[in-house]
Design an enzyme around this catalytic site. Structure first.
Site, mmCIF file in Angstrom:
data_model
loop_
_atom_site.group_PDB
_atom_site.id
_atom_site.type_symbol
_atom_site.label_atom_id
_atom_site.label_comp_id
_atom_site.label_asym_id
_atom_site.label_seq_id
_atom_site.Cartn_x
_atom_site.Cartn_y
_atom_site.Cartn_z
ATOM 1 N N ARG A 37 11.821 -5.065 11.905
ATOM 2 C CA ARG A 37 10.109 -5.290 12.555
ATOM 3 C C ARG A 37 10.328 -6.575 13.145
ATOM 4 O O ARG A 37 9.804 -7.578 12.248
ATOM 5 C CB ARG A 37 9.414 -4.939 11.949
ATOM 6 N N ARG A 75 10.089 -9.674 4.412
ATOM 7 C CA ARG A 75 10.560 -8.141 4.175
ATOM 8 C C ARG A 75 11.110 -7.841 5.482
ATOM 9 O O ARG A 75 12.126 -7.172 6.382
ATOM 10 C CB ARG A 75 9.211 -7.712 4.304
ATOM 11 N N LYS A 78 0.995 -1.690 0.435
ATOM 12 C CA LYS A 78 -0.162 0.030 -0.025
ATOM 13 C C LYS A 78 0.801 1.594 0.063
ATOM 14 O O LYS A 78 0.219 2.104 -0.723
ATOM 15 C CB LYS A 78 -0.826 0.020 1.244
ATOM 16 N N ARG A 138 -2.017 -9.786 12.316
ATOM 17 C CA ARG A 138 -2.441 -8.685 11.867
ATOM 18 C C ARG A 138 -3.790 -8.520 10.795
ATOM 19 O O ARG A 138 -3.972 -7.929 10.046
ATOM 20 C CB ARG A 138 -0.939 -8.199 11.285
ATOM 21 N N ARG A 190 -11.579 3.632 10.108
ATOM 22 C CA ARG A 190 -11.790 2.254 10.041
ATOM 23 C C ARG A 190 -13.169 1.399 10.873
ATOM 24 O O ARG A 190 -12.763 0.497 11.426
ATOM 25 C CB ARG A 190 -9.780 1.813 11.101
#
Length: 380
Positions: free
Chosen positions: A324, A318, A204, A336, A279
């Site tokens: 992360r 990633r 995104k 998630r 959201r």
């Protein structure tokens, strides 16, 4: 007298080079015309008035009015030239006058709209030496902010702001008279506003960067906006931080106020990409109201669609370089993704109900995905 508020209707009408948004519904107009007909009939119950419409704009108003008028009456028209484009001209020219003798008669002028009062001044000039019993002015629409004359308005249907309107007999360079409702000129003519969604790992952020460059849009990431306000200790940032420090959710209104500030900073933009907001249905509704207050709207919710297993593999890959922790744990990744679908499913229904939801295949090269997104945006 009715003070009319804006109606929340989504469609937009394009006439020539301009766009107009819904303003007053057909139902509200007909209710107002009926009320005016009843009021005038009650006050002139012993009279057979002559109703005079001002062409071209009043033809729909006069037609509906006399059909609703319960008592005997006569009807005729005069024609004056008073508009060019979207501005009222100062020079009013009488084109077609009256041929009948109105001596001793009660004359009711039925105007579609009164703004500057220039047309009304010419009407009074026409009837100055007509020896009528009384001259009554009735107007369906009235712009008090624009009115510059001292002539009395005996009956007013709906007071409106000093904005250009079309529909119900009113036109923009010849078009729009046939519309049964009234539309108001949009001050933001060509703004494109997108809500961009995609599950974690859908790309995104990458696509947002391409789209903002291609369409010259402002990318508003809710996370970035929060960080900016908190870092710079703005009033909204400090307010948001006070909730966060207590472990409480930041109220939607605080977030909306932050977004409003970003939109205001870029009021001349071609449009916005909203990323991370809304959201919930309540937030989506709040965003709609925000954009409506800017004389604009959300044009589409565009969601990148990628299979769960592809997302998991992308994020694990990633995680090898991102540093992360939430990109390195498969269970966290799947939670998630699940959380994303739980939240966006509601918004998908919200925007689908407005015919504004567009799912786009998010698998393939960056160029291919950008092309698919562009095909959607180019049709808005």
């Amino acid at each position: 007298m009715i003070i009319f508020a804006f109606l929340k209707i989504k469609q937009v009408v394009k006439l020539h080079d301009l766009q107009f948004k819904p303003f007053i519904s057909e139902e509200e107009i007909q209710k107002t015309v009926q009320r005016m007909a009843n009021e005038i009939a009650n006050n002139l119950k012993d009279e057979v008035p002559v109703f005079i419409g001002i062409l071209n704009g009043s033809f729909m108003f006069v037609s509906d009015f006399v059909k609703k008028y319960p008592n005997p009456c006569e009807v005729t028209f005069i024609k004056l030239a008073s508009y060019e484009g979207v501005k009222s001209t100062e020079d009013i020219q009488r084109l077609i006058g009256l041929t009948q003798d109105l001596s001793g008669r009660t004359v009711v002028i039925l105007e579609d709209i009164i703004d500057s009062g220039n047309t009304l001044e010419e009407v009074h000039r026409i009837f100055k030496n007509a020896n009528v019993k009384q001259l009554i002015i009735a107007t369906l629409f009235y712009k008090p902010e624009a009115y510059k004359k001292d002539y009395k308005l005996h009956y007013v249907g709906i007071e409106i702001p000093d904005k250009f309107i079309v529909g119900y007999g009113l036109d923009y360079n010849g078009l729009g008279r046939d519309l049964p409702s009234v539309y108001q000129l949009k001050t933001t003519q060509h703004m494109t506003n997108l809500v961009l969604f995609g599950p974690p790992g859908a790309g995104k952020g990458t696509q947002a960067n391409f789209l903002k460059e291609k369409y010259n849009l402002i990318h508003i990431s809710t996370g970035d906006v929060f960080r900016f306000n908190i870092k710079n200790e703005t009033a909204l940032g400090m307010l948001a931080k006070s909730y966060m420090d207590k472990g409480e959710l930041v109220p939607d209104q605080v977030t909306i106020d932050m977004l409003n500030a970003e939109v205001e900073k870029n009021s001349d933009a071609n449009g916005f990409i909203f990323d991370g907001f809304p959201r919930t249905n309540a937030q989506a509704d709040a965003l709609d109201k925000l954009m409506d207050s800017k004389d604009s709207q959300i044009n589409a919710m565009v969601a990148l669609e990628v299979a769960d297993e592809v997302l998991v593999q992308r994020l694990l890959e990633r995680g090898k370089t991102s540093g992360r922790a939430d990109d390195a744990d498969e269970n966290i990744i799947r939670n998630r993704i699940k959380e994303y679908y739980n939240k966006t499913a509601i918004l998908k229904d919200y925007y689908s109900a407005q015919n504004k939801y567009f799912g786009v295949d998010g698998v393939g090269s960056i160029e291919d995905i950008t092309k698919r997104l562009s095909e959607v945006i180019d049709k808005l």
